[in-house]
Design a protein around this motif. Sequence first.
Motif, PDB file in Angstrom:
ATOM      1  N   ALA A   1       0.824  -1.218   0.000  1.00  0.00           N
ATOM      2  CA  ALA A   1       0.000   0.000   0.000  1.00  0.00           C
ATOM      3  C   ALA A   1       0.853   1.261   0.000  1.00  0.00           C
ATOM      4  N   GLU A   2       1.991   1.218   0.658  1.00  0.00           N
ATOM      5  CA  GLU A   2       2.846   2.405   0.725  1.00  0.00           C
ATOM      6  C   GLU A   2       3.358   2.802  -0.656  1.00  0.00           C
ATOM      7  N   THR A   3       3.832   1.845  -1.410  1.00  0.00           N
ATOM      8  CA  THR A   3       4.291   2.131  -2.768  1.00  0.00           C
ATOM      9  C   THR A   3       3.120   2.564  -3.639  1.00  0.00           C
ATOM     10  N   ALA A   4       2.014   1.871  -3.529  1.00  0.00           N
ATOM     11  CA  ALA A   4       0.830   2.183  -4.339  1.00  0.00           C
ATOM     12  C   ALA A   4       0.324   3.592  -4.073  1.00  0.00           C
ATOM     13  N   ASP A   5       0.417   4.036  -2.835  1.00  0.00           N
ATOM     14  CA  ASP A   5      -0.062   5.377  -2.493  1.00  0.00           C
ATOM     15  C   ASP A   5       0.668   6.478  -3.255  1.00  0.00           C
ATOM     16  N   GLY A   6       1.858   6.197  -3.714  1.00  0.00           N
ATOM     17  CA  GLY A   6       2.616   7.196  -4.461  1.00  0.00           C
ATOM     18  C   GLY A   6       2.289   7.254  -5.941  1.00  0.00           C
ATOM     19  N   VAL A   7       1.543   6.282  -6.433  1.00  0.00           N
ATOM     20  CA  VAL A   7       1.219   6.252  -7.866  1.00  0.00           C
ATOM     21  C   VAL A   7       0.158   7.306  -8.145  1.00  0.00           C
ATOM     22  N   PRO A   8       0.476   8.262  -9.011  1.00  0.00           N
ATOM     23  CA  PRO A   8      -0.500   9.323  -9.307  1.00  0.00           C
ATOM     24  C   PRO A   8      -1.793   8.757  -9.902  1.00  0.00           C
ATOM     25  N   ASP A   9      -2.918   9.225  -9.382  1.00  0.00           N
ATOM     26  CA  ASP A   9      -4.240   8.864  -9.906  1.00  0.00           C
ATOM     27  C   ASP A   9      -4.543   7.375  -9.826  1.00  0.00           C
ATOM     28  N   LEU A  10      -4.008   6.696  -8.830  1.00  0.00           N
ATOM     29  CA  LEU A  10      -4.215   5.250  -8.710  1.00  0.00           C
ATOM     30  C   LEU A  10      -5.702   4.888  -8.720  1.00  0.00           C
ATOM     31  N   HIS A  11      -6.494   5.617  -7.974  1.00  0.00           N
ATOM     32  CA  HIS A  11      -7.925   5.293  -7.902  1.00  0.00           C
ATOM     33  C   HIS A  11      -8.593   5.460  -9.265  1.00  0.00           C
TER      34      HIS A  11
END
Length: 117
Positions: free
Chosen positions: A60-70
């Motif tokens: 989740a920590e790495t994923a949180d940095g991905v722009p516009d993930l949602h």
Amino acid sequence: MQPEAAAYLWDAREAAQRVTEFISGLDETGYRSDALRRSAVERQLEIVGEALNNLRRVDAETADGVPDLHRIVGLRNVLAHGYAVVDDGVVWAAASERVPELVTYLGLLLGEGPSGA
């Protein structure tokens, strides 16, 4: 970063790179009139969204940095489940404007330079 997370990042980056290859030389009109390319781009965007959704589950920590993930995962869901309401303009905008930035960002997360090296 966990090895599984890196694998998801790699999958997402590879699919995103394919999107840029598939639309190379096209404008939106050309994209809209080419059912084969539309289908190919949509499939690769589904893979990007699925890989990043899986990344979110394992790191989740790495994923949180991905722009516009949602938004990426949301587009994947529309493409996979709401195919009857897919807006070619939205897909084109994502593919032509957002995906190139995503390829660069994912490469950086994978420890590559901006050129992919």
